[in-house]
Design a protein around this motif. Structure first.
Motif, mmCIF file in Angstrom:
data_model
loop_
_atom_site.group_PDB
_atom_site.id
_atom_site.type_symbol
_atom_site.label_atom_id
_atom_site.label_comp_id
_atom_site.label_asym_id
_atom_site.label_seq_id
_atom_site.Cartn_x
_atom_site.Cartn_y
_atom_site.Cartn_z
ATOM 1 N N ARG A 1 0.597 -1.127 0.072
ATOM 2 C CA ARG A 1 -0.028 -0.132 -0.095
ATOM 3 C C ARG A 1 0.914 1.284 0.012
ATOM 4 O O ARG A 1 0.474 2.176 -0.723
ATOM 5 C CB ARG A 1 -0.835 0.170 1.370
ATOM 6 N N PHE A 2 2.043 1.330 0.661
ATOM 7 C CA PHE A 2 3.013 2.544 0.633
ATOM 8 C C PHE A 2 4.089 2.122 -0.238
ATOM 9 O O PHE A 2 4.830 1.027 -0.340
ATOM 10 C CB PHE A 2 3.293 2.867 2.225
ATOM 11 N N THR A 3 4.707 3.329 -0.382
ATOM 12 C CA THR A 3 5.888 3.252 -1.532
ATOM 13 C C THR A 3 6.745 4.249 -0.827
ATOM 14 O O THR A 3 6.477 5.656 -0.840
ATOM 15 C CB THR A 3 5.406 3.366 -2.723
ATOM 16 N N ILE A 4 7.990 4.044 -0.514
ATOM 17 C CA ILE A 4 8.857 5.208 0.034
ATOM 18 C C ILE A 4 9.992 5.464 -1.341
ATOM 19 O O ILE A 4 10.191 4.010 -1.927
ATOM 20 C CB ILE A 4 9.733 4.538 1.341
ATOM 21 N N SER A 5 10.312 6.605 -1.332
ATOM 22 C CA SER A 5 11.496 6.860 -2.512
ATOM 23 C C SER A 5 11.897 7.934 -2.090
ATOM 24 O O SER A 5 11.870 8.831 -1.029
ATOM 25 C CB SER A 5 10.419 7.019 -3.868
ATOM 26 N N ARG A 6 13.182 8.000 -2.924
ATOM 27 C CA ARG A 6 14.145 9.489 -2.490
ATOM 28 C C ARG A 6 14.320 10.284 -3.786
ATOM 29 O O ARG A 6 14.605 9.439 -4.670
ATOM 30 C CB ARG A 6 15.135 9.027 -1.556
ATOM 31 N N ASP A 7 14.659 11.460 -3.838
ATOM 32 C CA ASP A 7 15.125 12.329 -4.717
ATOM 33 C C ASP A 7 16.389 12.735 -4.220
ATOM 34 O O ASP A 7 16.397 13.593 -3.335
ATOM 35 C CB ASP A 7 14.198 13.244 -5.337
ATOM 36 N N ASN A 8 17.792 12.218 -4.441
ATOM 37 C CA ASN A 8 18.882 12.744 -3.816
ATOM 38 C C ASN A 8 19.359 14.122 -4.346
ATOM 39 O O ASN A 8 19.676 15.108 -3.731
ATOM 40 C CB ASN A 8 20.037 11.660 -4.189
ATOM 41 N N ALA A 9 18.944 14.300 -5.840
ATOM 42 C CA ALA A 9 19.055 15.716 -6.326
ATOM 43 C C ALA A 9 18.251 16.726 -5.437
ATOM 44 O O ALA A 9 18.807 18.073 -5.329
ATOM 45 C CB ALA A 9 18.720 15.819 -7.647
ATOM 46 N N LYS A 10 17.140 16.369 -4.951
ATOM 47 C CA LYS A 10 16.224 17.501 -4.250
ATOM 48 C C LYS A 10 16.123 17.279 -2.641
ATOM 49 O O LYS A 10 16.006 17.709 -1.888
ATOM 50 C CB LYS A 10 14.828 17.073 -4.676
ATOM 51 N N ASN A 11 17.033 16.297 -2.245
ATOM 52 C CA ASN A 11 17.482 15.956 -0.871
ATOM 53 C C ASN A 11 15.918 15.837 -0.097
ATOM 54 O O ASN A 11 15.706 16.188 1.031
ATOM 55 C CB ASN A 11 17.968 17.317 -0.119
ATOM 56 N N THR A 12 15.163 14.811 -0.923
ATOM 57 C CA THR A 12 13.809 14.669 -0.089
ATOM 58 C C THR A 12 13.598 13.214 -0.358
ATOM 59 O O THR A 12 13.979 12.499 -1.322
ATOM 60 C CB THR A 12 12.918 15.438 -1.476
ATOM 61 N N VAL A 13 12.604 13.081 0.634
ATOM 62 C CA VAL A 13 12.258 11.652 0.571
ATOM 63 C C VAL A 13 10.778 11.478 0.705
ATOM 64 O O VAL A 13 10.158 12.323 1.384
ATOM 65 C CB VAL A 13 12.723 10.556 1.949
ATOM 66 N N TYR A 14 10.285 10.490 -0.036
ATOM 67 C CA TYR A 14 8.589 10.555 -0.246
ATOM 68 C C TYR A 14 7.989 9.374 0.499
ATOM 69 O O TYR A 14 8.578 8.422 0.581
ATOM 70 C CB TYR A 14 8.181 10.777 -1.490
ATOM 71 N N LEU A 15 6.851 9.431 1.073
ATOM 72 C CA LEU A 15 6.088 8.168 1.251
ATOM 73 C C LEU A 15 4.627 8.281 0.598
ATOM 74 O O LEU A 15 3.993 9.051 1.261
ATOM 75 C CB LEU A 15 6.073 8.054 2.898
ATOM 76 N N GLN A 16 4.503 7.539 -0.655
ATOM 77 C CA GLN A 16 3.170 7.676 -1.063
ATOM 78 C C GLN A 16 2.204 6.528 -0.505
ATOM 79 O O GLN A 16 2.818 5.448 -0.312
ATOM 80 C CB GLN A 16 3.299 7.230 -2.625
ATOM 81 N N MET A 17 1.298 7.123 0.283
ATOM 82 C CA MET A 17 0.453 6.011 1.017
ATOM 83 C C MET A 17 -0.925 5.985 0.297
ATOM 84 O O MET A 17 -1.936 6.800 -0.062
ATOM 85 C CB MET A 17 0.224 6.499 2.156
ATOM 86 N N ASN A 18 -1.223 4.869 -0.146
ATOM 87 C CA ASN A 18 -2.343 4.405 -0.966
ATOM 88 C C ASN A 18 -3.536 3.512 0.018
ATOM 89 O O ASN A 18 -3.001 2.972 0.785
ATOM 90 C CB ASN A 18 -2.214 3.632 -2.145
ATOM 91 N N SER A 19 -4.770 3.448 -0.440
ATOM 92 C CA SER A 19 -5.674 2.448 0.205
ATOM 93 C C SER A 19 -5.665 2.736 1.715
ATOM 94 O O SER A 19 -5.361 1.873 2.518
ATOM 95 C CB SER A 19 -5.317 1.203 -0.226
ATOM 96 N N LEU A 20 -5.617 4.043 2.011
ATOM 97 C CA LEU A 20 -5.503 4.445 3.476
ATOM 98 C C LEU A 20 -6.702 3.718 4.433
ATOM 99 O O LEU A 20 -7.915 3.761 3.937
ATOM 100 C CB LEU A 20 -5.314 5.764 3.701
ATOM 101 N N LYS A 21 -6.357 3.252 5.499
ATOM 102 C CA LYS A 21 -7.300 2.654 6.464
ATOM 103 C C LYS A 21 -7.373 3.742 7.866
ATOM 104 O O LYS A 21 -6.389 4.283 8.205
ATOM 105 C CB LYS A 21 -6.930 1.443 6.742
ATOM 106 N N PRO A 22 -8.376 3.513 8.429
ATOM 107 C CA PRO A 22 -8.605 4.332 9.828
ATOM 108 C C PRO A 22 -7.237 4.154 10.884
ATOM 109 O O PRO A 22 -6.725 4.912 11.324
ATOM 110 C CB PRO A 22 -9.826 4.044 10.359
ATOM 111 N N GLU A 23 -6.548 2.745 10.633
ATOM 112 C CA GLU A 23 -5.581 2.435 11.510
ATOM 113 C C GLU A 23 -4.362 3.062 11.028
ATOM 114 O O GLU A 23 -3.424 2.848 11.811
ATOM 115 C CB GLU A 23 -5.716 0.749 11.732
ATOM 116 N N ASP A 24 -4.189 3.407 9.934
ATOM 117 C CA ASP A 24 -3.028 4.089 9.559
ATOM 118 C C ASP A 24 -3.134 5.711 10.119
ATOM 119 O O ASP A 24 -1.783 6.440 10.100
ATOM 120 C CB ASP A 24 -3.146 4.241 8.064
ATOM 121 N N THR A 25 -4.052 6.160 10.934
ATOM 122 C CA THR A 25 -4.037 7.610 11.433
ATOM 123 C C THR A 25 -2.724 7.424 12.497
ATOM 124 O O THR A 25 -2.802 6.807 13.450
ATOM 125 C CB THR A 25 -5.414 7.751 12.165
#
Length: 122
Positions: free
Chosen positions: A67-91
């Motif tokens: 459901r989740f995907t972590i990625s990073r962009d070293n050129a932008k010094n940024t890391v991402y967490l894409q979260m799909n199909s979110l559930k109440p327990e992800d709160t």
């Protein structure tokens, strides 16, 4: 020192998606493996996902896998967490963190952001 600032949290309905970002500044970002953790009310902080700086290898907790995907962009010094199909327990409050180790253990991470709130309504 590494400074980390998360953004992208918010309120979303169950089944929806959010993308969290973590912007890093300070020491060389590319030397650090990055992780996302979360802490729900009344619970301990738990590992969600991590990405290795050298080759982008990713690691996920069982609750995040598929459901989740972590990625990073070293050129932008940024890391991402894409979260799909979110559930109440992800709160939870979601934190990004940096470590020179390859680990899922909270205490091995040296630098932490302030956190961003994610709320999933049913």
């Amino acid at each position: 020192q590494v400074q980390l600032v998360e953004s992208g949290g918010g309120l979303v309905q169950a089944g929806g998606s959010l993308r969290l970002s973590c912007a890093a500044s300070g020491r060389t970002f590319n030397n650090y493996n990055m992780g996302w953790f979360r802490q729900a009310p009344g619970k301990e902080r738990e590992f969600v996902a991590a990405v290795r700086w050298r080759d982008g290898s990713t690691y996920y907790a069982g609750s995040a896998k598929g459901r989740f995907t972590i990625s990073r962009d070293n050129a932008k010094n940024t890391v991402y967490l894409q979260m799909n199909s979110l559930k109440p327990e992800d709160t939870a409050v979601y934190y990004c963190a940096a470590t020179v180790l390859l680990t899922t253990r909270e205490y091995d991470y040296d630098y932490w952001g302030q956190g961003t709130q994610v709320t999933v309504s049913s």
